[in-house]
Design a protein around this motif. Sequence first.
Motif, PDB file in Angstrom:
ATOM      1  N   PHE A 175      59.994   2.060 -23.984  1.00 13.94           N
ATOM      2  CA  PHE A 175      59.613   3.041 -24.913  1.00 13.94           C
ATOM      3  C   PHE A 175      58.716   2.055 -26.197  1.00 13.94           C
ATOM      4  O   PHE A 175      57.712   2.627 -26.752  1.00 13.94           O
ATOM      5  CB  PHE A 175      60.552   3.783 -25.629  1.00 13.94           C
ATOM      6  CG  PHE A 175      60.407   4.929 -26.356  1.00 13.94           C
ATOM      7  CD1 PHE A 175      59.965   6.277 -25.906  1.00 13.94           C
ATOM      8  CD2 PHE A 175      59.947   4.721 -27.964  1.00 13.94           C
ATOM      9  CE1 PHE A 175      59.641   7.143 -26.647  1.00 13.94           C
ATOM     10  CE2 PHE A 175      59.567   5.779 -28.558  1.00 13.94           C
ATOM     11  CZ  PHE A 175      59.548   7.066 -28.001  1.00 13.94           C
ATOM     12  N   LEU A 176      59.319   1.021 -26.479  1.00  9.03           N
ATOM     13  CA  LEU A 176      58.586   0.155 -27.487  1.00  9.03           C
ATOM     14  C   LEU A 176      57.243  -0.405 -26.996  1.00  9.03           C
ATOM     15  O   LEU A 176      56.436  -0.427 -27.839  1.00  9.03           O
ATOM     16  CB  LEU A 176      59.560  -1.167 -27.985  1.00  9.03           C
ATOM     17  CG  LEU A 176      60.673  -0.697 -28.641  1.00  9.03           C
ATOM     18  CD1 LEU A 176      61.508  -1.816 -28.894  1.00  9.03           C
ATOM     19  CD2 LEU A 176      60.278  -0.285 -30.044  1.00  9.03           C
ATOM     20  N   GLU A 177      57.104  -0.786 -25.703  1.00  6.48           N
ATOM     21  CA  GLU A 177      55.813  -1.119 -24.995  1.00  6.48           C
ATOM     22  C   GLU A 177      54.903   0.072 -25.136  1.00  6.48           C
ATOM     23  O   GLU A 177      53.717  -0.253 -25.599  1.00  6.48           O
ATOM     24  CB  GLU A 177      56.209  -1.339 -23.668  1.00  6.48           C
ATOM     25  CG  GLU A 177      55.377  -2.732 -23.107  1.00  6.48           C
ATOM     26  CD  GLU A 177      55.628  -2.594 -21.449  1.00  6.48           C
ATOM     27  OE1 GLU A 177      54.662  -2.389 -20.669  1.00  6.48           O
ATOM     28  OE2 GLU A 177      56.954  -2.925 -21.146  1.00  6.48           O
ATOM     29  N   PHE A 178      55.553   1.387 -25.033  1.00  7.04           N
ATOM     30  CA  PHE A 178      54.534   2.502 -25.104  1.00  7.04           C
ATOM     31  C   PHE A 178      54.080   2.823 -26.454  1.00  7.04           C
ATOM     32  O   PHE A 178      53.108   3.017 -26.664  1.00  7.04           O
ATOM     33  CB  PHE A 178      55.444   3.648 -24.518  1.00  7.04           C
ATOM     34  CG  PHE A 178      54.793   5.061 -24.885  1.00  7.04           C
ATOM     35  CD1 PHE A 178      53.832   5.335 -24.190  1.00  7.04           C
ATOM     36  CD2 PHE A 178      55.466   5.803 -25.855  1.00  7.04           C
ATOM     37  CE1 PHE A 178      53.070   6.567 -24.342  1.00  7.04           C
ATOM     38  CE2 PHE A 178      54.793   6.945 -26.151  1.00  7.04           C
ATOM     39  CZ  PHE A 178      53.898   7.459 -25.507  1.00  7.04           C
ATOM     40  N   ILE A 179      55.147   2.609 -27.522  1.00  3.21           N
ATOM     41  CA  ILE A 179      54.641   2.763 -28.813  1.00  3.21           C
ATOM     42  C   ILE A 179      53.617   1.690 -29.228  1.00  3.21           C
ATOM     43  O   ILE A 179      52.414   2.004 -29.970  1.00  3.21           O
ATOM     44  CB  ILE A 179      55.950   2.711 -29.811  1.00  3.21           C
ATOM     45  CG1 ILE A 179      56.809   3.650 -29.582  1.00  3.21           C
ATOM     46  CG2 ILE A 179      55.280   2.505 -31.350  1.00  3.21           C
ATOM     47  CD1 ILE A 179      56.558   5.022 -30.047  1.00  3.21           C
ATOM     48  N   VAL A 217      47.490  13.297 -27.480  1.00  4.95           N
ATOM     49  CA  VAL A 217      48.868  13.262 -27.033  1.00  4.95           C
ATOM     50  C   VAL A 217      49.316  12.025 -26.458  1.00  4.95           C
ATOM     51  O   VAL A 217      48.325  11.683 -25.447  1.00  4.95           O
ATOM     52  CB  VAL A 217      48.824  14.593 -26.200  1.00  4.95           C
ATOM     53  CG1 VAL A 217      50.559  14.681 -25.569  1.00  4.95           C
ATOM     54  CG2 VAL A 217      48.443  15.804 -26.817  1.00  4.95           C
ATOM     55  N   TYR A 218      50.410  11.317 -26.735  1.00  3.02           N
ATOM     56  CA  TYR A 218      50.945  10.365 -26.252  1.00  3.02           C
ATOM     57  C   TYR A 218      52.064  10.962 -25.252  1.00  3.02           C
ATOM     58  O   TYR A 218      52.890  11.101 -25.762  1.00  3.02           O
ATOM     59  CB  TYR A 218      51.348   9.394 -27.239  1.00  3.02           C
ATOM     60  CG  TYR A 218      50.191   8.940 -28.170  1.00  3.02           C
ATOM     61  CD1 TYR A 218      49.139   7.882 -28.081  1.00  3.02           C
ATOM     62  CD2 TYR A 218      49.916   9.601 -29.258  1.00  3.02           C
ATOM     63  CE1 TYR A 218      48.402   7.702 -28.655  1.00  3.02           C
ATOM     64  CE2 TYR A 218      48.938   9.392 -30.344  1.00  3.02           C
ATOM     65  CZ  TYR A 218      48.006   8.394 -29.758  1.00  3.02           C
ATOM     66  OH  TYR A 218      47.001   8.051 -30.731  1.00  3.02           O
ATOM     67  N   SER A 219      51.708  10.631 -24.177  1.00  2.00           N
ATOM     68  CA  SER A 219      53.094  10.971 -23.011  1.00  2.00           C
ATOM     69  C   SER A 219      53.681   9.878 -22.814  1.00  2.00           C
ATOM     70  O   SER A 219      53.087   9.258 -21.843  1.00  2.00           O
ATOM     71  CB  SER A 219      52.396  12.005 -22.119  1.00  2.00           C
ATOM     72  OG  SER A 219      51.577  12.949 -22.529  1.00  2.00           O
ATOM     73  N   TYR A 220      54.989   9.750 -23.000  1.00  2.00           N
ATOM     74  CA  TYR A 220      55.984   8.822 -22.250  1.00  2.00           C
ATOM     75  C   TYR A 220      56.638   9.539 -21.122  1.00  2.00           C
ATOM     76  O   TYR A 220      57.516  10.317 -21.493  1.00  2.00           O
ATOM     77  CB  TYR A 220      56.875   8.329 -23.637  1.00  2.00           C
ATOM     78  CG  TYR A 220      57.795   7.186 -22.953  1.00  2.00           C
ATOM     79  CD1 TYR A 220      57.460   5.956 -22.961  1.00  2.00           C
ATOM     80  CD2 TYR A 220      59.162   7.692 -22.910  1.00  2.00           C
ATOM     81  CE1 TYR A 220      58.416   5.441 -22.240  1.00  2.00           C
ATOM     82  CE2 TYR A 220      60.216   6.921 -22.546  1.00  2.00           C
ATOM     83  CZ  TYR A 220      59.683   5.646 -22.122  1.00  2.00           C
ATOM     84  OH  TYR A 220      60.776   4.717 -21.739  1.00  2.00           O
ATOM     85  N   ILE A 221      56.527   8.930 -20.164  1.00  2.00           N
ATOM     86  CA  ILE A 221      57.256   9.648 -18.905  1.00  2.00           C
ATOM     87  C   ILE A 221      58.601   8.684 -18.253  1.00  2.00           C
ATOM     88  O   ILE A 221      58.192   7.333 -18.023  1.00  2.00           O
ATOM     89  CB  ILE A 221      56.308   9.951 -17.789  1.00  2.00           C
ATOM     90  CG1 ILE A 221      55.143  10.889 -18.298  1.00  2.00           C
ATOM     91  CG2 ILE A 221      56.789  10.638 -16.517  1.00  2.00           C
ATOM     92  CD1 ILE A 221      53.933  10.876 -17.422  1.00  2.00           C
ATOM     93  N   GLU A 222      59.492   9.273 -18.289  1.00  2.00           N
ATOM     94  CA  GLU A 222      60.515   8.324 -17.608  1.00  2.00           C
ATOM     95  C   GLU A 222      61.372   8.938 -16.744  1.00  2.00           C
ATOM     96  O   GLU A 222      61.691  10.314 -16.937  1.00  2.00           O
ATOM     97  CB  GLU A 222      61.505   8.075 -18.659  1.00  2.00           C
ATOM     98  CG  GLU A 222      62.346   6.620 -18.410  1.00  2.00           C
ATOM     99  CD  GLU A 222      62.871   6.071 -19.711  1.00  2.00           C
ATOM    100  OE1 GLU A 222      62.297   4.865 -19.952  1.00  2.00           O
ATOM    101  OE2 GLU A 222      63.826   6.685 -20.378  1.00  2.00           O
TER     102      GLU A 222
END
Length: 444
Positions: free
Chosen positions: A15-19, A32-37
């Motif tokens: 998540f931090l890498e994504f941010i 839109v920033y989409s974080y998929i897990e």
Amino acid sequence: MRKLNITLIYNNKNFLEFINSSNIIRSYNNTVYSYIEEIDSNSYKSLFQEIKDTGSWFYFNTPFENKSYLAFGNLFENETEKISRHEFSADIRIPTFFGGAMFPIPRKTDLWSDFKTEEWFVPEFILMKYESKYFLTTNLNDSLLNIPDVSNRLSRRLKELTEAVERNEKHTELNSGQVDYNTWRMQIDAALDQIKSGYVDKVVLARYLVKTLKKEAEVSQIILNLEERYPDCYIYLWRRKGSLFFGASPEKFISIRESKLSIDALAGSAKRGKDKNEDEEIAEALLNDSKNLFEHNAVLSYILDRIKDYASDIKHPERPRIKKLRNIQHLWTPVTAVINKEVPAGDLTKRLFPTPAVCGLPKERALGLIKKLETFDRGLYSGILGWKDAEGNAELTVSIRSGLLRNNFVYLFAGCGIVDGSDSKEEFKETELKLKPILNLFYS
Ligand SMILES: C=C(O[C@@H]1C=C(C(=O)O)C=C[C@H]1O)C(=O)O
């Protein structure tokens, strides 16, 4: 209530890498920033059992792809043109917008006041089931958040979906009565007059029914039943404010993947047989019945005409096939084509909607007749419903075989194509077959 583990799934490192990566590319508004897990199946299943007729959410299952989505929370609304998207996980594609549009006749009553005429929203969260895997997508906008904030927001939203609310037991029907056989016959006769005079070739007339619910509707049960009984249909449920619109539709409105287009011509119906032999006899008769073939060809030729300037390599079987559902069978011609690159998906939808499967031919005249003859608001019934993404892909169904739950009532809708030779009694029987999927959920 069972404990939902979904709040704990955020992988801090990813998540931090994504941010951080989102911060680097952060330059536009309306991104839109989409974080998929990937999440574990138990979290998903436990949520599913707990989902209630509360909150705002959208469920869409396309069984032929083994995919279902539960979208909730609202990040953006109706901003289709402006949104760009940055995804963290490249391996799996997730739709951007969910929603739909009503049948295009202005409303006369309050029955559909919880929904908009057309709405495409970007949800805050999407739970997706894909084959045997489960994913949670978190959509963020420019005011990017940290993990505790996102986790808290997710917990709040999940609570909204799963907590039953106390209902005030006193309600009045918003659209009282129903379209009974006598009213129906008069409407069909009026339509047949217009067909005989040559004003229209086909018009689709619908009726509705209102039933009081004896007890609170169990949403997870509705979903399970529809999915079990209609395994080849789109299953959809859209909850907004105090209303839940839902159904199991056999009809694809449009499917676009990159430049691949597919559309169903679905019209012409008959009952199922009592055994295999009778069923095949009925299917064979349907395939050779001139009235039903005329009804069907009105839809097919309309689709071909409407896409011809936008697509090439248009293909379809020469003769219709049969689509068999639990209570009914239909004439079905699947159409595929390749879209010309320069065409925005929205344009195709506008050109096609509504098709003569739910409206008639010529379109504007049929719309006028439906407006004049039908005594209730179709709203989302016979509209379109599904998802789109920012790249022009889409999966939309024609929202038929549907019901609306509102307060303690369930409103059911069904229609059929009227052409020269239609008989009001037979058509009434056909609407009864089409009402069954929803009616049987509550009264079997
Ligand atoms: C209008 C409905 O169904 C449509 C009408 C059909 C017909 O007239 O034969 C068949 C399938 C659908 O395209 C409905 O189910 O309400």
